[in-house]
Write a protein that holds these residues in place. Structure first.
Motif, PDB file in Angstrom:
ATOM      1  N   GLU A  53       0.836  -1.188   0.000  1.00  0.00           N
ATOM      2  CA  GLU A  53       0.000   0.000   0.000  1.00  0.00           C
ATOM      3  C   GLU A  53       0.874   1.242   0.000  1.00  0.00           C
ATOM      4  O   GLU A  53       2.091   1.153   0.076  1.00  0.00           O
ATOM      5  N   SER A  54       0.230   2.412  -0.046  1.00  0.00           N
ATOM      6  CA  SER A  54       1.031   3.638  -0.015  1.00  0.00           C
ATOM      7  C   SER A  54       1.844   3.675   1.273  1.00  0.00           C
ATOM      8  O   SER A  54       1.372   3.252   2.320  1.00  0.00           O
ATOM      9  N   ALA A 260      -8.956  -8.101  -0.230  1.00  0.00           N
ATOM     10  CA  ALA A 260      -9.431  -6.716  -0.220  1.00  0.00           C
ATOM     11  C   ALA A 260     -10.013  -6.288  -1.550  1.00  0.00           C
ATOM     12  O   ALA A 260     -10.811  -5.382  -1.601  1.00  0.00           O
ATOM     13  N   PRO A 262     -12.544  -6.355  -4.144  1.00  0.00           N
ATOM     14  CA  PRO A 262     -13.864  -6.947  -4.272  1.00  0.00           C
ATOM     15  C   PRO A 262     -14.034  -7.605  -5.645  1.00  0.00           C
ATOM     16  O   PRO A 262     -13.578  -7.082  -6.650  1.00  0.00           O
ATOM     17  N   SER A 263     -14.675  -8.747  -5.662  1.00  0.00           N
ATOM     18  CA  SER A 263     -14.847  -9.470  -6.905  1.00  0.00           C
ATOM     19  C   SER A 263     -16.111  -8.990  -7.615  1.00  0.00           C
ATOM     20  O   SER A 263     -17.093  -8.636  -6.970  1.00  0.00           O
ATOM     21  N   PRO A 264     -16.083  -8.949  -8.952  1.00  0.00           N
ATOM     22  CA  PRO A 264     -17.275  -8.465  -9.658  1.00  0.00           C
ATOM     23  C   PRO A 264     -18.399  -9.494  -9.684  1.00  0.00           C
ATOM     24  O   PRO A 264     -19.117  -9.598 -10.656  1.00  0.00           O
ATOM     25  N   GLU A 274     -10.529  -8.448   7.072  1.00  0.00           N
ATOM     26  CA  GLU A 274     -10.550  -7.001   7.015  1.00  0.00           C
ATOM     27  C   GLU A 274      -9.599  -6.448   8.056  1.00  0.00           C
ATOM     28  O   GLU A 274      -9.634  -6.849   9.217  1.00  0.00           O
ATOM     29  N   GLU A 278      -5.114   1.951  10.189  1.00  0.00           N
ATOM     30  CA  GLU A 278      -4.311   2.313   9.032  1.00  0.00           C
ATOM     31  C   GLU A 278      -2.848   1.977   9.276  1.00  0.00           C
ATOM     32  O   GLU A 278      -2.463   1.616  10.381  1.00  0.00           O
TER      33      GLU A 278
ATOM     34  N   SER B 156      -4.789  10.894   7.633  1.00  0.00           N
ATOM     35  CA  SER B 156      -4.424  10.046   6.503  1.00  0.00           C
ATOM     36  C   SER B 156      -5.590  10.051   5.508  1.00  0.00           C
ATOM     37  O   SER B 156      -6.686  10.508   5.824  1.00  0.00           O
ATOM     38  N   GLY B 158      -7.578   7.755   4.285  1.00  0.00           N
ATOM     39  CA  GLY B 158      -8.788   7.027   4.663  1.00  0.00           C
ATOM     40  C   GLY B 158      -9.596   7.786   5.705  1.00  0.00           C
ATOM     41  O   GLY B 158     -10.821   7.879   5.630  1.00  0.00           O
ATOM     42  N   MET B 159      -8.891   8.358   6.681  1.00  0.00           N
ATOM     43  CA  MET B 159      -9.560   9.110   7.742  1.00  0.00           C
ATOM     44  C   MET B 159     -10.222  10.357   7.180  1.00  0.00           C
ATOM     45  O   MET B 159     -11.325  10.730   7.563  1.00  0.00           O
ATOM     46  N   ASP B 186      -6.125   3.144  -0.641  1.00  0.00           N
ATOM     47  CA  ASP B 186      -5.529   1.816  -0.778  1.00  0.00           C
ATOM     48  C   ASP B 186      -6.600   0.742  -0.635  1.00  0.00           C
ATOM     49  O   ASP B 186      -7.648   0.961  -0.040  1.00  0.00           O
ATOM     50  N   ALA B 187      -6.252  -0.439  -1.140  1.00  0.00           N
ATOM     51  CA  ALA B 187      -7.230  -1.520  -1.200  1.00  0.00           C
ATOM     52  C   ALA B 187      -7.827  -1.872   0.165  1.00  0.00           C
ATOM     53  O   ALA B 187      -9.040  -2.046   0.286  1.00  0.00           O
ATOM     54  N   THR B 188      -6.992  -1.941   1.194  1.00  0.00           N
ATOM     55  CA  THR B 188      -7.531  -2.367   2.485  1.00  0.00           C
ATOM     56  C   THR B 188      -8.416  -1.274   3.096  1.00  0.00           C
ATOM     57  O   THR B 188      -9.318  -1.567   3.866  1.00  0.00           O
ATOM     58  N   LEU B 189      -8.162  -0.008   2.722  1.00  0.00           N
ATOM     59  CA  LEU B 189      -8.997   1.078   3.220  1.00  0.00           C
ATOM     60  C   LEU B 189     -10.281   1.189   2.413  1.00  0.00           C
ATOM     61  O   LEU B 189     -11.335   1.566   2.929  1.00  0.00           O
ATOM     62  N   GLU B 190     -10.179   0.835   1.133  1.00  0.00           N
ATOM     63  CA  GLU B 190     -11.345   0.847   0.263  1.00  0.00           C
ATOM     64  C   GLU B 190     -12.453  -0.018   0.863  1.00  0.00           C
ATOM     65  O   GLU B 190     -13.607   0.387   0.946  1.00  0.00           O
ATOM     66  N   VAL B 191     -12.063  -1.201   1.328  1.00  0.00           N
ATOM     67  CA  VAL B 191     -13.030  -2.118   1.926  1.00  0.00           C
ATOM     68  C   VAL B 191     -13.675  -1.472   3.146  1.00  0.00           C
ATOM     69  O   VAL B 191     -14.887  -1.573   3.353  1.00  0.00           O
ATOM     70  N   GLN B 192     -12.850  -0.778   3.958  1.00  0.00           N
ATOM     71  CA  GLN B 192     -13.392  -0.125   5.151  1.00  0.00           C
ATOM     72  C   GLN B 192     -14.432   0.932   4.781  1.00  0.00           C
ATOM     73  O   GLN B 192     -15.482   1.025   5.422  1.00  0.00           O
ATOM     74  N   HIS B 195     -17.746  -0.598   3.682  1.00  0.00           N
ATOM     75  CA  HIS B 195     -18.527  -1.050   4.832  1.00  0.00           C
ATOM     76  C   HIS B 195     -19.142   0.118   5.581  1.00  0.00           C
ATOM     77  O   HIS B 195     -20.284   0.046   6.034  1.00  0.00           O
ATOM     78  N   GLY B 216     -15.954  -4.367  -9.046  1.00  0.00           N
ATOM     79  CA  GLY B 216     -16.025  -5.150  -7.826  1.00  0.00           C
ATOM     80  C   GLY B 216     -16.714  -4.382  -6.701  1.00  0.00           C
ATOM     81  O   GLY B 216     -17.539  -4.930  -5.970  1.00  0.00           O
ATOM     82  N   VAL B 217     -16.388  -3.102  -6.591  1.00  0.00           N
ATOM     83  CA  VAL B 217     -16.973  -2.278  -5.530  1.00  0.00           C
ATOM     84  C   VAL B 217     -18.482  -2.158  -5.729  1.00  0.00           C
ATOM     85  O   VAL B 217     -19.265  -2.273  -4.790  1.00  0.00           O
ATOM     86  N   GLU B 220     -20.301  -5.278  -4.782  1.00  0.00           N
ATOM     87  CA  GLU B 220     -20.357  -5.513  -3.347  1.00  0.00           C
ATOM     88  C   GLU B 220     -21.333  -4.583  -2.632  1.00  0.00           C
ATOM     89  O   GLU B 220     -22.006  -4.971  -1.689  1.00  0.00           O
TER      90      GLU B 220
END
Lengths: 324, 322
Positions: A53-54, A260, A262-264, A274, A278, B156, B158-159, B186-192, B195, B216-217, B220
């Motif tokens: 990630e970044s 992480a 998401p699948s289409p 999850e 951060e 950051s 995401g916040m 980022d991908a892991t924050l995207e999921v957050q 939700h 995908g988003v 979901e």
């Protein structure tokens, strides 16, 4: 077989205070590690992907490899030669051997130069007079699948995908042995992403170049790379053959990255891992395992003892106390 | 069925540019039922941003709405005066933008920015602060009393996106428009964030129009999906119908191209060859024909009508049975 590129325990540090302040204030550290103990090797003709990630230190590591960023510790060897000890003239030759595709495709092209002058510029800088400019540019444009008339265009007249192709042409202008591609598909539409990845694959097969691909999207490298190194907070946490990593991911962070995206498929039941919170700041690294603050499987040990980076199979290594 | 919260009817938007008239949106019809999450998916140049700007009537000066209606809570937004529109923006309809780093003011603290957007309320400053704090907590910002005094650069990505969601929801709007809110993350924050939006929808009961290019988003998060291509709606229906049984060739190809859907390693990835057509000199016919592998002679001359393939699932393609 000797590796084309070999990194051993590379550490890159950035200062957080001025020299003056660090003289008087010795209580807090003067610098932080952007990259820590990075080791990997890349064989000729292969592709290695740096994923994270970044803030993971991917781009910093790539800059260190090109010699644009000084390293604090460790060694980077290209064809057996130590990069950090190269003299100016050696460095010039070395940079001829590497092509760099910048992350911001349009931003990395000078807005006042035509595509033709942009893609022949590397030859001018390195005094390569073997080819006529026009001949060289048509050869390169053809190679990356752009029509001849694109030579007269300016960067603002290009779409994202076309600018990316010009970036590829620039990187290939001096027949490099290694191409570093920083986020080659970032910001591109889904239907164009494939085009750029296909182009990179095809050029690699034709020209036998090695590639270092930097990305945050694991799906992008599944089809392009031979090996994957996953970085978290400047450290490589899992590394191995692409097929092996996708078949048997062991590090919780890799699992989280994999789940992480998401699948289409709206009916797909994802057993998602999850992550909470951060990425922590590399200035105050967590104790023990650096991932334990976000890891859903962390136990007491993880907060105390840093896990060693160990091989779990041939061509697969990771650092985790409790691999999945 | 009850009246949808937002009903876009036959909307066409043009831009006057040097070369002529750029037809950015053409005869767009979108229904957003109350309490649902509707996803709009499309690639660059499909008119997603023009669509948002039309709904909140913040189109640039060279744009003109040549046709259509935008019906929202019983009124056509295009008929309202600028003053009436101001009372809707931010209060009844609010927007979360793509990049929170640029949508927030860097020189004002979060507290000031959250207070400023409550300018219509006549409550005391302390009441406004309490309200802001409650909003921050509902989007998952811990230690809100300390964090609210900070500036955007201290957060950051995401916040900060959570902060912009909190600000958008502050006036309890009935429609939340989210313009690619996870693209810069980022991908892991995207999921957050996905939700969070789901939770918020359940908690506040608002309706969400979610714009994204990420299939995908959409799969979901959303209940319904609208697929746009070059300024037209080419397919729409429930997420399940459209993703499982895509009827338009563009949707089919788009789904095939998504690298997340390709499980077996391949050296050659599927692509949609060609480029988006020039929207200045449109010649009629199907907009997708130049990139369609199934195009036939009718596609060259006639604009395909909308055809229903199943109840609530429609696509614009000549090849579909009537």
């Amino acid at each position: 077989m000797t590796a084309l590129l070999r990194l051993k325990n590379v550490r890159v540090q950035f200062p957080v205070k001025s020299t003056m302040r660090s003289l008087f204030d010795r209580t807090s550290p003067a610098s932080f590690d952007a990259v820590c103990d990075a080791s990997f090797s890349l064989q000729a003709g292969q592709t290695l992907a740096l994923v994270g990630e970044s803030g993971a230190g991917k781009s910093t590591l790539a800059l260190a490899i090109t010699g644009l960023q000084r390293i604090a510790e460790g060694s980077i060897q290209f064809e057996g030669q130590e990069v950090s000890r190269m003299q100016t003239s050696e460095l010039r030759d070395y940079r001829r051997a590497i092509g760099y595709m910048w992350q911001n495709a349009i931003g990395s092209l000078s807005p006042r130069m035509t595509v033709r002058s942009l893609i022949t510029e590397p030859a001018k800088i390195h005094n390569v007079a073997e080819l006529d400019q026009r001949e060289m540019s048509s050869k390169l444009l053809d190679l990356v699948g752009l029509a001849e008339e694109f030579g007269d265009r300016y960067p603002h007249q290009l779409s994202g995908g076309q600018a990316r192709r010009v970036g590829v042409a620039r990187a290939l202008a001096l027949s490099p042995r290694l191409v570093v591609a920083d986020e080659p598909t970032a910001g591109l539409d889904v239907s164009v992403q494939g085009e750029i990845l296909n182009l990179l694959n095809q050029l690699q097969d034709e020209l036998q170049i090695s590639m270092l691909v930097i990305t945050h999207n694991l799906n992008v490298v599944r089809h392009t790379s031979d090996k994957i190194a996953i970085m978290y907070l400047g450290r490589i946490v899992e590394q191995g053959d692409t097929a092996e990593i996708f078949a048997r991911p062991r590090h919780p962070y890799t699992l989280a990255l994999l789940s992480a995206s998401p699948s289409p498929d709206p009916d797909m039941q994802v057993d998602r891992i999850e992550l909470q919170g951060e990425i922590p700041s590399p200035i105050n690294r967590p104790r023990g395992c650096e991932f334990h603050t976000r890891c859903p499987f962390a136990k007491d040990t993880c907060a105390q003892i840093p896990p060693p980076f160990e091989a779990v199979a041939e061509n697969h290594a990771l650092s985790c106390h409790f691999p999945r | 069925m009850t009246e949808p919260l937002l009903a876009i009817r036959d909307l066409s938007v043009d831009y006057r540019i040097e070369r002529g008239r750029l037809q950015a949106l053409r005869h767009v019809n979108i229904d957003v039922p109350k309490g649902s999450i509707v996803g709009v998916v499309g690639e660059s140049g499909c008119g997603k941003s023009t669509l948002i700007s039309s709904i909140i009537r913040l189109l640039p000066h060279n744009a003109s709405i040549s046709n259509g209606q935008i019906n929202f809570e019983g009124a056509n937004l295009l008929d309202l005066s600028e003053n009436e529109m101001r009372s809707i923006r931010g209060r009844r309809i609010s927007v979360v933008y793509q990049d929170p780093m640029t949508s927030l003011n860097p020189v004002l603290s979060i507290e000031q920015q959250m207070r400023h957007i409550q300018y219509r309320d006549t409550t005391r400053r302390s009441a406004k602060l309490e309200k802001s704090l409650a909003m921050l907590e509902s989007v998952g910002i811990a230690d809100s009393r300390k964090r609210i005094t900070q500036f955007p650069h201290e957060y950051s990505g995401g916040m900060l996106q959570r902060v912009s969601i909190a600000m958008a929801l502050q006036a309890k709007p009935s429609l939340l428009i989210a313009d690619e809110p996870t693209t810069a993350l980022d991908a892991t924050l995207e999921v957050q964030i996905i939700h969070l939006l789901k939770d918020i929808q359940a908690q506040f009961g608002c309706t969400i129009l979610f714009i994204s290019h990420h299939l995908g988003v959409i799969a979901e998060l959303c209940d319904y999906v609208v697929v746009m291509y070059a300024g037209e709606v080419v397919e729409k229906g429930t997420v399940r119908d459209v993703f499982h049984r895509p009827a338009h060739p563009y949707t089919t190809k788009l789904l095939q191209c998504d690298p997340a859907g390709i499980q077996i390693k391949t050296r050659i990835l599927p692509v949609i060859p060609g480029e988006i057509p020039d929207l200045v000199n449109l010649s009629g016919g199907c907009i997708f024909r130049s990139r369609c592998h199934l195009a036939e002679s009718a596609c060259e001359t006639e604009i395909p009508p909308r055809r229903e393939v199943a109840p609530g699932h429609a696509a614009n393609c000549h090849r579909l049975p009537i």
